[in-house]
Design an enzyme around this catalytic site. Sequence first.
Site, PDB file in Angstrom:
ATOM      1  N   ARG A 334       0.686  -1.320   0.136  1.00  0.00           N
ATOM      2  CA  ARG A 334      -0.018   0.184  -0.012  1.00  0.00           C
ATOM      3  C   ARG A 334       0.979   1.090  -0.018  1.00  0.00           C
ATOM      4  O   ARG A 334       0.407   2.211  -0.509  1.00  0.00           O
ATOM      5  CB  ARG A 334      -0.979   0.029   1.035  1.00  0.00           C
ATOM      6  CG  ARG A 334      -2.193  -1.165   0.914  1.00  0.00           C
ATOM      7  CD  ARG A 334      -3.244  -0.915   1.864  1.00  0.00           C
ATOM      8  NE  ARG A 334      -3.990   0.220   1.791  1.00  0.00           N
ATOM      9  CZ  ARG A 334      -3.782   1.359   2.705  1.00  0.00           C
ATOM     10  NH1 ARG A 334      -3.277   1.319   3.908  1.00  0.00           N
ATOM     11  NH2 ARG A 334      -4.744   2.460   2.452  1.00  0.00           N
ATOM     12  N   CYS A 365      13.683  -6.935  -3.984  1.00  0.00           N
ATOM     13  CA  CYS A 365      14.684  -6.239  -4.800  1.00  0.00           C
ATOM     14  C   CYS A 365      13.985  -5.436  -5.649  1.00  0.00           C
ATOM     15  O   CYS A 365      13.907  -5.367  -6.828  1.00  0.00           O
ATOM     16  CB  CYS A 365      15.362  -7.270  -5.729  1.00  0.00           C
ATOM     17  SG  CYS A 365      16.113  -8.671  -4.703  1.00  0.00           S
TER      18      CYS A 365
END
Length: 437
Positions: A334, A365
């Site tokens: 979010r 990553c």
Amino acid sequence: MQQPFFPCNNLSAKDGVLQFAGQDTASLAKQYGTPLYLLDEARIRHNCRVYLNAFRAHFPAGSLPHYASKANACKALYRLMTEEGMGIDVVSPGEIYTAREAGFDLSKAFFHGNNKTDADIAFAMDCGVGCFVADNEEELCAIDREANRRGIRQRVILRLTPGIDTHTYAAVNTGKVDSKFGAAIETGQAKALTALALQKRGIDLCGFHCHIGSQVFEEDVFERAAVIMIDFMAQMKADFDFETKLLNLGGGYGVRYVESDGQIDIPQKIATLAGVINDRCQHHGIPVPQIAMEPGRSIVADAGLTLYTVGTVKRIPGYKTYVSIDGGMGDNPRFALYRSSYTCLVANKLGEPADLEASLVGRCCESGDIIQEHVMFPSSVTRGDLVAVCTTGAYNYAMASNYNRLGRPATVLLHPDGTSDVIVKRETMEDLVRLDV
Ligand SMILES: *Cc1c(COP(=O)(O)O)cnc(C)c1O
């Protein structure tokens, strides 16, 4: 020592350790591992009852709040909704299937979405979904075709855009005329869609729907939306002698994530809204229809909390500090999506002053894998500490992914008697390759 801010009263401190729903977060982390979603059963039931009681007090018989299950969908939650007597909203065959597997009575479901496929429509009818929310003309025609094929009349309401700007984040602002969702009243498309629905043999038109947005705090937007919808109902009565039986005003009440967020008094809001609805219907001389609302976030958000374990703490002198945890955008995208605010705490060090400003980041990553910027943590924060991100019950597990092939966390339901149960298991390595051939 100042007590840290807690966004909800199901949080407390005991000997410097965060307690959630009366249970010790450090013990729960030890028992179930991290990252871990926790859900407070009592809080979910309480939040449902706030709506159910307000509906009983203020709206005509047959009116019902529907849990917007996209906020957090799993079998245990659908079972809870059955026990509480709530209706539900579903937006996909997956949610319909999950609800059916949980034994939910789908006659109490609204089926949403702006692009239901023919297969979705057929599946929803197979499962006996009570009411379809038709978003547009193509969809209405597709529902009619499938109903005719089966020789039934499908209950339908039409999703309209009342032309209201809630001033929330663009991605969750859905009531404006140029929205992806629904037929606009202003452009005449809502009237055209109504006329079409009334001609279709397979369509049992029951009424209208709008959903103006999410995480809404603005004073009077629901009232303004209701007035616009009722004016439209009166127009449909005048133009087509169509009497609206059901008005669904959607979801959207905001919840408190951080101290600067407001707090919405839902019973008070519903009482005010009911007054506006009654007055406006009386003004037009039309009966007050059954009312539905579709709370998602305000049912489950503050019933949720996520626990993580700290891995590395990276200090870049003169720049900033990163605190990395064993989850991230995979279990909570979010911040990456909307820059959402959260209250974040070092759950095992509540007794220490929070004097270190840090970025709380995940293990993916991706530089955008951030849970929150500018959090204040105790400067002793170190590998092995426990971080709690509060108010994660809505749109966290529901939006979780396996990005980087990280398994999604388990969800544990905390019961009021101090016991707890896994309601969604942690994904294993085997789960991650289950579909690979
Ligand atoms: C998302 C959504 C809801 C729920 O919104 P909340 O902000 O979680 O209360 C209700 N109705 C519709 C149509 C939605 O798309």
